[in-house]
Design a protein around this motif. Structure first.
Motif, PDB file in Angstrom:
ATOM      1  N   THR A   1       0.818  -1.208   0.000  1.00 32.39           N
ATOM      2  CA  THR A   1       0.000   0.000   0.000  1.00 32.39           C
ATOM      3  C   THR A   1       0.861   1.271   0.000  1.00 32.39           C
ATOM      4  OG1 THR A   1      -0.185   0.062   2.399  1.00 32.39           O
ATOM      5  CG2 THR A   1      -1.886  -1.156   1.218  1.00 32.39           C
ATOM      6  N   TYR A   2       0.198   2.370  -0.284  1.00 30.68           N
ATOM      7  CA  TYR A   2       0.847   3.678  -0.414  1.00 30.68           C
ATOM      8  C   TYR A   2       0.016   4.684   0.362  1.00 30.68           C
ATOM      9  CZ  TYR A   2       2.728   7.783  -2.964  1.00 30.68           C
ATOM     10  OH  TYR A   2       3.314   8.966  -3.321  1.00 30.68           O
ATOM     11  N   GLY A   3       0.628   5.429   1.253  1.00 31.23           N
ATOM     12  CA  GLY A   3      -0.107   6.451   2.002  1.00 31.23           C
ATOM     13  C   GLY A   3      -0.386   7.633   1.092  1.00 31.23           C
TER      14      GLY A   3
ATOM     15  N   GLY B   1      -7.085   7.188  -3.478  1.00 35.19           N
ATOM     16  CA  GLY B   1      -6.490   7.319  -2.150  1.00 35.19           C
ATOM     17  C   GLY B   1      -7.343   8.163  -1.228  1.00 35.19           C
ATOM     18  N   ASP B   2      -7.038   8.073   0.040  1.00 38.54           N
ATOM     19  CA  ASP B   2      -7.676   8.890   1.080  1.00 38.54           C
ATOM     20  C   ASP B   2      -6.561   9.586   1.827  1.00 38.54           C
ATOM     21  OD1 ASP B   2     -10.388   8.142   0.740  1.00 38.54           O
ATOM     22  OD2 ASP B   2      -9.948   6.223   1.724  1.00 38.54           O
ATOM     23  N   LEU B   3      -6.597  10.916   1.866  1.00 39.51           N
ATOM     24  CA  LEU B   3      -5.544  11.615   2.611  1.00 39.51           C
ATOM     25  C   LEU B   3      -5.678  11.298   4.094  1.00 39.51           C
ATOM     26  CD1 LEU B   3      -5.248  15.202   1.101  1.00 39.51           C
ATOM     27  CD2 LEU B   3      -3.694  13.278   0.868  1.00 39.51           C
TER      28      LEU B   3
ATOM     29  N   ALA C   1     -12.508  -1.976  -6.687  1.00 39.10           N
ATOM     30  CA  ALA C   1     -13.948  -2.145  -6.957  1.00 39.10           C
ATOM     31  C   ALA C   1     -14.666  -2.254  -5.614  1.00 39.10           C
ATOM     32  CB  ALA C   1     -14.177  -3.407  -7.789  1.00 39.10           C
ATOM     33  N   TYR C   2     -15.903  -1.812  -5.580  1.00 33.96           N
ATOM     34  CA  TYR C   2     -16.651  -1.758  -4.306  1.00 33.96           C
ATOM     35  C   TYR C   2     -18.008  -2.455  -4.448  1.00 33.96           C
ATOM     36  CZ  TYR C   2     -13.033   1.605  -3.337  1.00 33.96           C
ATOM     37  OH  TYR C   2     -11.804   2.180  -3.177  1.00 33.96           O
ATOM     38  N   PRO C   3     -18.043  -3.756  -4.191  1.00 34.33           N
ATOM     39  CA  PRO C   3     -19.331  -4.469  -4.320  1.00 34.33           C
ATOM     40  C   PRO C   3     -20.411  -3.886  -3.418  1.00 34.33           C
ATOM     41  CG  PRO C   3     -17.516  -6.020  -4.144  1.00 34.33           C
ATOM     42  CD  PRO C   3     -16.940  -4.663  -3.898  1.00 34.33           C
TER      43      PRO C   3
END
Ligand code: FAD
Length: 281
Positions: free
Chosen positions: A41-43, A101-103, A138-140
């Motif tokens: 993952t990446y911040g 992403g989410d800050l 993707a968000y089921p």
């Protein structure tokens, strides 16, 4: 079980040397199961930039499992993204997970020149052609900020059309939500593989907190049983292992093209599921 399906394990880069050593030890164990790839993952906003790069390169070159960096566009300029892509390309990395992403809280308002993941996918294609195999999210059960399910489906279709090669889902505990999502996007002409993201259950309070934030629903029958176990960690883990293994079995029987495990840098919870399913090594 066909080996044509793909199996992968996700890690997060750690802040401490001890955490990093644990991550590498976990990765070495999981490498023995011959996964198709690892991801890291990446911040968002570059908060883990160097740690993500170092972890990806070490997993790829030392543990010798092809490793995909996650890359997010909020908070990073095009120049920063271009430099990262170049670095990965030169290091022979061939797969990338492209996200908005989410800050992290405290990093202020979203900035950056690219607003959505579909913009990032287009940017990667413009900059690097077909070099990278691009994964998207993707968000089921719908992304928590989407106005409604149909909008979110339309967004997913946009990402696929921008050039994504495959997708990994947010975790979920209801196999039907996955099947419904896949059916829905297939009707809109999307043919890319959509691989379920699997979150082993190891700790109820953390899981409940995290699920609230990312919009994954813990069904009542699972929640009530986990609550009943209270602090009995052993029972939570053994129940979680059984529930998730059964769900994975249903997913694979129903045509899921593989599984992507959110390991949280631990080998055992994912391997317990892997072994229950008798997945290929
Ligand atoms: P997008 O696809 O851009 O969607 C975000 C929201 O905007 C959705 O509500 C969507 O419906 C809406 N939207 C999208 N495009 C448009 C448009 N053109 N117009 C209007 N609305 C639009 N986060 C990290 O910070 N680092 C990670 O490493 C990381 N790894 C992840 C890995 C996986 C497999 C998954 C499922 C999630 C991961 N996340 C990660 C979390 C992810 O960054 C968040 O869920 C984020 O809020 C959305 O990212 P996205 O790429 O899905 O965004």
């Amino acid at each position: 079980m066909s080996k044509e399906r793909r199996y992968s394990f996700e890690f997060f880069p750690t802040k401490t040397d001890a955490g990093h050593e644990k991550l590498m030890a976990t990765a070495r164990v999981l490498a023995g199961y011959n996964p198709d790839f690892f991801s890291c993952t990446y911040g968002a906003g570059g908060s883990t930039r160097d740690r993500t790069i170092n972890t990806v390169l070490q997993l790829d070159s030392e543990v010798k499992v092809p490793t995909a960096p996650h890359l997010s566009c909020v908070g990073d300029s095009k120049a920063e993204l271009r430099a990262l892509l170049k670095q990965y390309q030169e290091a022979g990395i061939k797969r990338i997970v492209a996200l908005r992403g989410d800050l992290p809280s405290g990093m202020g308002m979203a900035s950056g020149e690219l607003r959505h993941a579909n913009d990032l996918v287009s940017f990667i294609r413009e900059e690097t052609g077909s070099h990278f195999h691009i994964e998207v999210a993707a968000y089921p059960e719908m992304h928590p900020q989407a106005r409604n399910f149909e909008d979110d489906v339309a967004n997913f279709v946009r990402k696929a059309k921008a050039g994504a090669d495959s997708a990994i889902t947010q975790y979920f505990f209801n196999a039907d939500s996955y099947f419904y999502f896949v059916e829905r996007v297939r009707k809109m002409g999307v043919t890319i593989p959509i691989v379920p993201g699997i979150m082993p259950i190891t700790n109820y309070s953390k899981l409940a907190r995290f699920s609230d934030a990312c919009g994954a629903e813990i069904p009542r029958w699972i929640r009530k049983q986990l609550e009943a176990y209270a602090d009995d960690i052993e029972s939570i883990q053994s129940y979680g292992e059984q529930v998730i293994s059964e769900m994975c079995d249903r997913l694979l029987q129903g045509g899921a093209p593989g599984l992507h495990f959110y390991t949280l840098n631990q080998a055992e919870p994912s391997l317990a599921i892997w072994n229950n399913l008798k997945l290929p090594r």
